[in-house]
Design an enzyme around this catalytic site. Structure first.
Site, short mmCIF file in Angstrom:
data_model
loop_
_atom_site.label_atom_id
_atom_site.label_comp_id
_atom_site.label_asym_id
_atom_site.label_seq_id
_atom_site.Cartn_x
_atom_site.Cartn_y
_atom_site.Cartn_z
N LYS A 17 -30.76 27.10 -19.74
CA LYS A 17 -29.55 25.72 -19.61
C LYS A 17 -30.45 24.47 -18.66
O LYS A 17 -30.21 23.12 -18.90
CB LYS A 17 -27.88 26.62 -18.74
N ARG A 92 -18.83 29.62 -12.47
CA ARG A 92 -19.38 30.68 -12.46
C ARG A 92 -18.51 31.82 -12.53
O ARG A 92 -18.94 32.65 -11.80
CB ARG A 92 -21.22 31.39 -12.03
N ARG A 131 -40.96 34.07 -15.17
CA ARG A 131 -40.55 32.21 -14.61
C ARG A 131 -41.16 32.56 -13.16
O ARG A 131 -41.80 31.83 -12.16
CB ARG A 131 -39.17 31.80 -14.58
N ARG A 137 -40.65 30.90 -7.70
CA ARG A 137 -39.00 30.74 -7.55
C ARG A 137 -38.44 32.22 -6.70
O ARG A 137 -38.88 33.44 -7.38
CB ARG A 137 -37.69 30.77 -8.98
N ARG A 148 -28.65 39.44 -9.92
CA ARG A 148 -28.15 38.04 -10.09
C ARG A 148 -27.41 39.15 -11.88
O ARG A 148 -26.52 38.26 -12.66
CB ARG A 148 -29.34 36.44 -10.40
P1 AMP Z 1 -29.04 28.91 -10.77
O1 AMP Z 1 -30.38 28.45 -10.95
O2 AMP Z 1 -28.68 28.46 -11.73
O3 AMP Z 1 -29.91 30.81 -11.04
O4 AMP Z 1 -28.93 29.03 -8.98
C1 AMP Z 1 -29.25 30.07 -8.51
C2 AMP Z 1 -28.61 29.95 -6.89
O5 AMP Z 1 -27.24 29.24 -7.12
C3 AMP Z 1 -27.50 31.29 -7.64
O6 AMP Z 1 -27.84 32.80 -7.60
C4 AMP Z 1 -26.41 31.17 -6.65
O7 AMP Z 1 -26.71 31.94 -5.37
C5 AMP Z 1 -26.65 29.75 -6.32
N1 AMP Z 1 -25.49 29.41 -7.36
C6 AMP Z 1 -25.27 28.29 -8.43
N2 AMP Z 1 -24.24 28.40 -9.03
C7 AMP Z 1 -23.65 28.82 -8.36
C8 AMP Z 1 -22.48 28.50 -9.00
N3 AMP Z 1 -21.57 28.20 -8.86
N4 AMP Z 1 -21.40 29.51 -7.77
C9 AMP Z 1 -21.88 30.01 -7.28
N5 AMP Z 1 -22.70 30.24 -6.39
C10 AMP Z 1 -23.92 29.10 -7.16
#
Ligand code: AMP
Length: 193
Positions: A17, A92, A131, A137, A148
């Site tokens: 994404k 989400r 990654r 990360r 996740r």
């Molecule tokens: P991502 O980079 O999109 O995988 O997001 C990394 C982390 O940020 C996730 O595992 C959540 O802890 C938090 N996070 C990102 N987007 C959301 C969301 N829409 N709602 C809640 N937590 C989020």
């Protein structure tokens, strides 16, 4: 696309994404709004929001809806989102999707299309582990990755039905080169316009 149009990019963690949203930014002249990036920059700056989000992110769990929605509302109110945005990693949960609907009603905007970057779970886990090695990360370690993926299945996957019922969901094969996925996504978005 007339008025404010929002593209909601869906896909499990590791589906691509972020990479695709960045490529689409320029092609569509719309900013990428990534909640993951927003949380990570808050972590880095050690803001109050960052401190609050840290333990959820480290565990691979979702930050509470009201915190996330508040952050998105603020971001989408900024001038660069005057014609819309590409949403990456939001919504989400069903509650977030409903909050987004109310926000967009308030901003007089609409969701143009919800492309799903479709990649099988086994491929995703392998990609995320890689990654983690390359980018370092903190949440790309095996235990957090599994959490996740579970959180995605339980809390985010139901949104596919939510958007499908609204006639907005379109699947794109995510097991292709970055360029081919980008082409397919661009076609899907242009078709919806
Ligand atoms: P991502 O980079 O999109 O995988 O997001 C990394 C982390 O940020 C996730 O595992 C959540 O802890 C938090 N996070 C990102 N987007 C959301 C969301 N829409 N709602 C809640 N937590 C989020």
């Amino acid at each position: 696309m007339a008025g404010k149009t929002y593209v909601v990019l869906m896909g499990a963690p590791g589906a691509g994404k972020g990479t695709q949203a960045k490529l689409l930014e320029e092609a569509l002249s719309l900013p990428q709004v990534s909640t993951g990036d927003l949380f990570r920059s808050n972590l880095k700056e050690n803001t109050e929001l960052g401190q609050l989000a840290r333990r959820y992110m480290d565990a691979g769990e979702l930050v509470p809806d009201e915190v996330t929605v508040g952050m998105v509302r603020e971001r989408l109110s900024r001038p660069d989102c005057a014609t819309g945005a590409i949403l990456d990693g939001f919504p989400r949960t069903t509650a977030q999707a409903e909050a987004l609907d109310s926000l967009l009603a308030e901003f007089k905007g609409q969701i143009g299309v919800v492309p799903l970057i479709d990649v099988p779970a086994e491929v995703l886990i392998e990609r995320l582990m890689k990654r983690g090695e390359i980018e370092g990360r903190a949440d790309d370690n095996e235990e957090t990755i599994r959490t996740r993926m579970r959180v995605y299945q339980e809390q985010t996957a139901p949104l596919l039905d939510y958007y499908s019922a609204k006639g907005l969901l379109t699947k794109v094969n995510g097991e292709q080169t970055v360029e081919a996925v980008n082409q397919d996504l661009t076609a899907v978005i242009k078709k919806a316009a």
